[in-house]
Enzyme design. Structure first.
Site, PDB file in Angstrom:
ATOM      1  N   GLU A 174       0.892  -1.245  -0.028  1.00  0.00           N
ATOM      2  CA  GLU A 174      -0.082   0.012   0.084  1.00  0.00           C
ATOM      3  C   GLU A 174       0.950   1.415   0.161  1.00  0.00           C
ATOM      4  OE1 GLU A 174       0.766   1.784   3.009  1.00  0.00           O
ATOM      5  OE2 GLU A 174       1.853  -0.098   3.683  1.00  0.00           O
ATOM      6  N   GLU A 316       4.678  -0.511   1.767  1.00  0.00           N
ATOM      7  CA  GLU A 316       4.907  -0.652   0.189  1.00  0.00           C
ATOM      8  C   GLU A 316       5.033  -2.393   0.065  1.00  0.00           C
ATOM      9  OE1 GLU A 316       8.517   1.055  -0.977  1.00  0.00           O
ATOM     10  OE2 GLU A 316       8.145   2.921  -0.249  1.00  0.00           O
TER      11      GLU A 316
END
Length: 348
Positions: A174, A316
């Site tokens: 994300e 991430e």
């Protein structure tokens, strides 16, 4: 659109393959259980992949990006334009997850669900724009029902692509300024916990900033009537990327694709997924224990034992990607070690 697909049964674990893998482990040239988690990883994967010789060489990573209206409350140390700038960085290969994906030989897909600083068309970026950002959930629900549906389906679409590409493991990541605020609010709602216990530093807030974040979350949660439904809360305080992760985790279990969950935000999405469709839980592995406050509590709610504890809190999908070599080693040991009979070694 209907959300009935979220409740479609998940694939079953193949207990026969799991048992064959367990029996094979007992024949390898080592004392029983001496490789600890590496043994249980291989056995679990065998059951999920329906083979006594599991593998995770083909890895698919989807990083979902979306902006949050609650950023207007001053809950992040970074400006909101960073989300779009990081999408561009992912596409150009400069982010941590970009480096990790290349090192692993993994497929990296970035999904832009909506950023206030739209970077436009980019290589390896799928545009699935819902809106420039969610609404500020201190004022109104973060998403409409239609937006929630679109976000959930965006996650499922990534899983479908991963499955079609022959992936053996799905990792969701994300990116979104203020998304630790959204994740903490969702976790508080699902666990009945105080914001002061789950709100953390995020992008680097100091103690005063964390207190302010907790106060913002408490104010937002007080706006809504109590509700036990995870989908309702996901729409109220979630983010586009958190909803996409939730949809991806459920779709992975429905399609028989193991997932490796990353840090705090993705684990909150995993919690939401298990509240919506509990049968997806066996398909989840957990990559690491984040330094973000609240992660340990969400992991405990999922009865999850992460593979690594390295003090990470980047997001991430970086922590999950870092754990992939460990899963690969578990599979290699399982498949390539000699048995007592093959090596001519006396067993117990």
């Amino acid at each position: 659109m209907s959300l009935d697909w979220l409740f479609v049964p998940c694939q079953n674990v193949d207990t026969k393959s799991e048992q064959l893998a367990r029996e094979h482990q007992a024949q390898l040239t080592k004392p029983p259980g001496s490789l600890g988690t590496l043994e249980s990883l291989a056995i679990r994967l065998a059951g999920l992949q329906h083979t006594a010789r599991p593998a995770v060489q083909q890895v698919w990573i989807s990083v979902f990006a979306g902006d949050h209206g609650v950023a207007a409350e001053g809950v992040s140390a970074f400006p909101q334009v960073v989300t779009g700038e990081m999408v561009r960085n992912f596409a150009h290969g400069g982010a941590a997850i970009s480096v990790l994906a290349r090192s692993l030989g993994a497929m990296l897909e970035v999904v832009n669900l909506g950023t206030v600083n739209d970077p436009g068309e980019l290589p390896q970026v799928r545009r699935a724009i819902i809106a420039p950002q969610t609404q500020n959930f201190c004022e109104r629900p973060a998403m409409t029902k239609a937006q929630l549906d679109m976000a959930l389906r965006a996650g499922a679409e990534s899983v479908a692509a991963a499955r079609d590409a022959g992936a053996q493991l799905f990792i969701g990541g994300e990116m979104g300024i203020a998304n630790t605020t959204s994740a903490a609010a969702l976790a508080c709602a699902l666990l009945g916990e105080l914001p002061s216990r789950l709100a953390g530093a995020g992008t680097g807030l100091d103690a005063a900033g964390i207190d302010h974040k907790a106060a913002v979350i408490a104010r937002a949660l007080a706006r809504f009537e109590p509700d036990d439904d995870a989908l309702t809360w996901l729409g109220r305080v979630g983010g586009f990327e958190i909803a996409a992760l939730t949809g991806a985790y459920i779709a992975s279990a429905q399609r028989g694709l193991p997932v490796l969950v990353d840090g705090f935000i993705t684990t909150v999405a995993a919690l939401a997924a298990t509240r919506i469709n509990p049968a997806c839980r066996p398909w989840m592995f957990f990559g690491h224990r984040s330094r973000e406050r609240g992660h340990a509590q969400v992991l405990a709610a999922l009865n999850a034992d992460p593979l690594l504890d390295l003090g990470l809190r980047l997001g991430e999908a970086s922590g999950a990607a870092t754990a992939v070599p460990l899963m690969r080693l578990a599979c290699e040991l399982h498949s390539r070690m000699a048995t007592f009979a093959q090596a001519g070694v006396s067993g117990a």
